[in-house]
Design a protein around this motif. Structure first.
Motif, PDB file in Angstrom:
ATOM      1  N   PHE A 276       8.465   6.986   6.838  1.00  0.00           N
ATOM      2  CA  PHE A 276       7.962   6.844   8.206  1.00  0.00           C
ATOM      3  C   PHE A 276       7.117   5.580   8.352  1.00  0.00           C
ATOM      4  O   PHE A 276       7.283   4.815   9.311  1.00  0.00           O
ATOM      5  N   VAL A 277       6.230   5.343   7.401  1.00  0.00           N
ATOM      6  CA  VAL A 277       5.364   4.162   7.459  1.00  0.00           C
ATOM      7  C   VAL A 277       6.210   2.885   7.400  1.00  0.00           C
ATOM      8  O   VAL A 277       5.945   1.912   8.114  1.00  0.00           O
TER       9      VAL A 277
ATOM     10  N   PHE B 288       4.013  11.499  -0.491  1.00  0.00           N
ATOM     11  CA  PHE B 288       5.235  12.128  -0.012  1.00  0.00           C
ATOM     12  C   PHE B 288       6.221  11.082   0.510  1.00  0.00           C
ATOM     13  O   PHE B 288       5.854  10.228   1.320  1.00  0.00           O
ATOM     14  N   LYS B 289       7.462  11.185   0.062  1.00  0.00           N
ATOM     15  CA  LYS B 289       8.477  10.206   0.435  1.00  0.00           C
ATOM     16  C   LYS B 289       8.731  10.160   1.929  1.00  0.00           C
ATOM     17  O   LYS B 289       9.019   9.100   2.479  1.00  0.00           O
TER      18      LYS B 289
ATOM     19  N   PHE C 207       0.775  -1.241   0.000  1.00  0.00           N
ATOM     20  CA  PHE C 207       0.000   0.000   0.000  1.00  0.00           C
ATOM     21  C   PHE C 207       0.809   1.295   0.000  1.00  0.00           C
ATOM     22  O   PHE C 207       0.236   2.376  -0.099  1.00  0.00           O
ATOM     23  N   SER C 208       2.127   1.218   0.080  1.00  0.00           N
ATOM     24  CA  SER C 208       2.926   2.446   0.183  1.00  0.00           C
ATOM     25  C   SER C 208       2.832   3.327  -1.062  1.00  0.00           C
ATOM     26  O   SER C 208       3.050   4.535  -0.982  1.00  0.00           O
TER      27      SER C 208
END
Length: 145
Positions: free
Chosen positions: A112-113, A106-107, A100-101
């Motif tokens: 972070f995720v 935004f990178k 899902f990324s």
């Protein structure tokens, strides 16, 4: 080289073969592995990487997903020994983030995720052993005797 046919190469001429993100795109994987074996010198090694829980990616075709058992069996049948298979991208959170990324723009959010997912998988793996059965792909090494 057409990986579905006999390679137009002599036997015992290479010290190693690399099959990174190739096997899933070849219909006759048995031929590719046995022909790679044939062209390796005795003691030569094959290194490879295959996806497991990964999106369909036609290039020009996308046929297979391999488990560690299937890779070990295919490599053994082709004549290889000292077969090692390692999973990478391990954990249900890591697999989910990989899936899902691409929804995030935004990178910095993506990074972070990913960090959160890796951290959660480290924690979860300590209390739930099955978390290690979720992985993005497999890396393998085998040797021609």
């Amino acid at each position: 080289i057409d990986f579905d046919k006999k390679f137009p190469l002599d036997e015992n001429i290479f010290d190693f073969a690399l099959l990174f993100n190739v096997l899933e795109h070849v219909w006759d994987t048995r031929n590719l592995l046995s022909e790679s074996f044939r062209i390796l010198n005795p003691g030569g090694k094959i290194y490879g990487l295959v996806p497991f829980l990964f999106r369909y990616h036609k290039d020009p075709s996308d046929y297979w997903r391999f488990t560690d058992e299937s890779l070990k069996k295919l490599l053994h049948e082709a004549g290889y020994s000292e077969i090692e298979v390692y999973s990478h991208g391990v954990g249900c959170f890591t697999v989910s983030v990989n899936t899902f990324s691409n929804l995030f723009r935004f990178k910095i959010i993506i990074a972070f995720v990913w960090l959160v997912a890796i951290f959660l998988d480290m924690l979860l793996s300590k209390i739930w052993k099955q978390n290690k059965t979720y992985y993005l792909g497999l890396f393998f090494i085998a040797r021609k005797p």
